[in-house]
Design an enzyme around this catalytic site. Sequence first.
Site, PDB file in Angstrom:
ATOM      1  CE  LYS A   1      -7.519 -10.500   1.793  1.00 10.33           C
ATOM      2  NZ  LYS A   1      -7.403  -9.269   1.164  1.00 10.33           N
TER       3      LYS A   1
ATOM      4  CE  LYS B   1      -5.624  -1.154   0.928  1.00  7.87           C
ATOM      5  NZ  LYS B   1      -4.246  -1.274   0.633  1.00  7.87           N
TER       6      LYS B   1
ATOM      7  CE  LYS C   1      -2.689  -3.706  -6.620  1.00  9.79           C
ATOM      8  NZ  LYS C   1      -1.683  -2.867  -7.242  1.00  9.79           N
TER       9      LYS C   1
HETATM   10  P1  AMP Z   1       0.098  -1.588  -4.114  1.00  7.47           P
HETATM   11  O1  AMP Z   1      -0.971  -1.675  -5.117  1.00  7.47           O
HETATM   12  O2  AMP Z   1      -0.276  -2.269  -2.838  1.00  7.47           O
HETATM   13  O3  AMP Z   1       1.441  -1.944  -4.642  1.00  7.47           O
HETATM   14  O4  AMP Z   1       0.158  -0.051  -3.720  1.00  7.47           O
HETATM   15  C1  AMP Z   1       0.873   0.868  -4.480  1.00  7.47           C
HETATM   16  C2  AMP Z   1       0.730   2.257  -3.901  1.00  7.47           C
HETATM   17  O5  AMP Z   1      -0.619   2.696  -3.993  1.00  7.47           O
HETATM   18  C3  AMP Z   1       1.106   2.381  -2.419  1.00  7.47           C
HETATM   19  O6  AMP Z   1       1.831   3.578  -2.215  1.00  7.47           O
HETATM   20  C4  AMP Z   1      -0.203   2.414  -1.727  1.00  7.47           C
HETATM   21  O7  AMP Z   1      -0.158   3.099  -0.494  1.00  7.47           O
HETATM   22  C5  AMP Z   1      -1.072   3.157  -2.738  1.00  7.47           C
HETATM   23  N1  AMP Z   1      -2.490   2.820  -2.578  1.00  7.47           N
HETATM   24  C6  AMP Z   1      -3.060   1.600  -2.735  1.00  7.47           C
HETATM   25  N2  AMP Z   1      -4.388   1.656  -2.509  1.00  7.47           N
HETATM   26  C7  AMP Z   1      -4.665   2.951  -2.198  1.00  7.47           C
HETATM   27  C8  AMP Z   1      -5.875   3.663  -1.859  1.00  7.47           C
HETATM   28  N3  AMP Z   1      -7.045   3.039  -1.787  1.00  7.47           N
HETATM   29  N4  AMP Z   1      -5.777   4.984  -1.616  1.00  7.47           N
HETATM   30  C9  AMP Z   1      -4.584   5.623  -1.685  1.00  7.47           C
HETATM   31  N5  AMP Z   1      -3.422   5.025  -1.992  1.00  7.47           N
HETATM   32  C10 AMP Z   1      -3.451   3.700  -2.245  1.00  7.47           C
END
Ligand code: AMP
Length: 332
Positions: A115, A198, A201
């Site tokens: 990216k 997926k 954010k």
């Molecule tokens: P992060 O926002 O990257 O800190 O992710 C925090 C938690 O949310 C982690 O356990 C990720 O695996 C989970 N997570 C983030 N995006 C998704 C998604 N699209 N579906 C399911 N779990 C997610």
Amino acid sequence: MKKRIVSGIKPSGSLTLGNYIGAAKQFVDLQNEFDSFVFVADLHAITVPQNSTELRARTYDLVKLYLAMGLDPKKTTLFIQSEVPAHLQLAWVFTCSSYMGELERMTQYKDTVLKNKVKQLPIGSGILQYPPLMAADILLYDPQIVPVGDDQSQHLELTRTLAERLNGITNQDIFTIPETFKPKQGARIMSLQEPTKKMSKSDDNPKSYIALLDPIAVSVKKIKSAVTDSEMVVRYDVEHKPGISNLLTIYASLENIEISDAQKHFENSTYGEFKTAVAKTVEIFLTELQNKYHALNMDTVNAILDDGRIKADAIASKKISHVYHKLGIGRF
Ligand code: AMP
Ligand code: TRP
């Protein structure tokens, strides 16, 4: 003694429905059964550039969301990663015991490299060191289980490898080897616009994700304009019907039912009726969540975080002393 869980989320953008269903919902469900540690991974957030005002605001937002989702400070030790110095102290140990090849093989690292190359941005070395810090976050507390969404499985595997490596070097079981816990359904909530990607954010298209704190009318609209297909049958089939399958997963997760039951419920529905029902479920969930979120004040949050820091630090500082001692770091 109760078994322990540890997990965290980065305050690096608005939290999405994917974060909730894939991760946070599990923290809430598991806290009754486990000795539970949940934190805000602010040090992981700064592996990419952050605006200081926004980072601090999002750190508070995340704590308030954890509480609004149902984390109970009597059952869960809730804290901020940067307030427990042992996380960074142990991270250095894992930085030194991990190999460049292992770190460069991480999907999250490779994606960021790609990216940033496209955008002609430099690649911060913190992105490479992300997994050793994550291993430290976990292994400091000797949890048996780490609940995460699908995208973190590879980091968890590396955490296990690093724990085994250190146990091997010291010839002692310094670290408990943790298991990854993924939800039965919803470990990977997909983009509403490109349902083979997926939900994230950091997606450039805001229509692709539901942010938990967005105006509810906006989220309802996003569900209603989610990409589907032309078959016109509400059926769970990830390969051929990724959009509908994703909406079924969201519905089933929020309603706490099985996907197969959700499918049965909608077997005679049109896509319009189905989307209206999913949107309603999302609306009810977000309304309750946001009401609880807005009712929390700064003093309450700070008191919970003080308590969490003290409890987490007591365990973590003892552990780091033990690890340093075993590795020959510092005095007799
Ligand atoms: P992060 O926002 O990257 O800190 O992710 C925090 C938690 O949310 C982690 O356990 C990720 O695996 C989970 N997570 C983030 N995006 C998704 C998604 N699209 N579906 C399911 N779990 C997610
Ligand atoms: N890397 C995780 C994510 O992006 C967040 C995180 C940091 C984490 N440290 C952790 C999750 C320790 C579980 C355990 O989702």
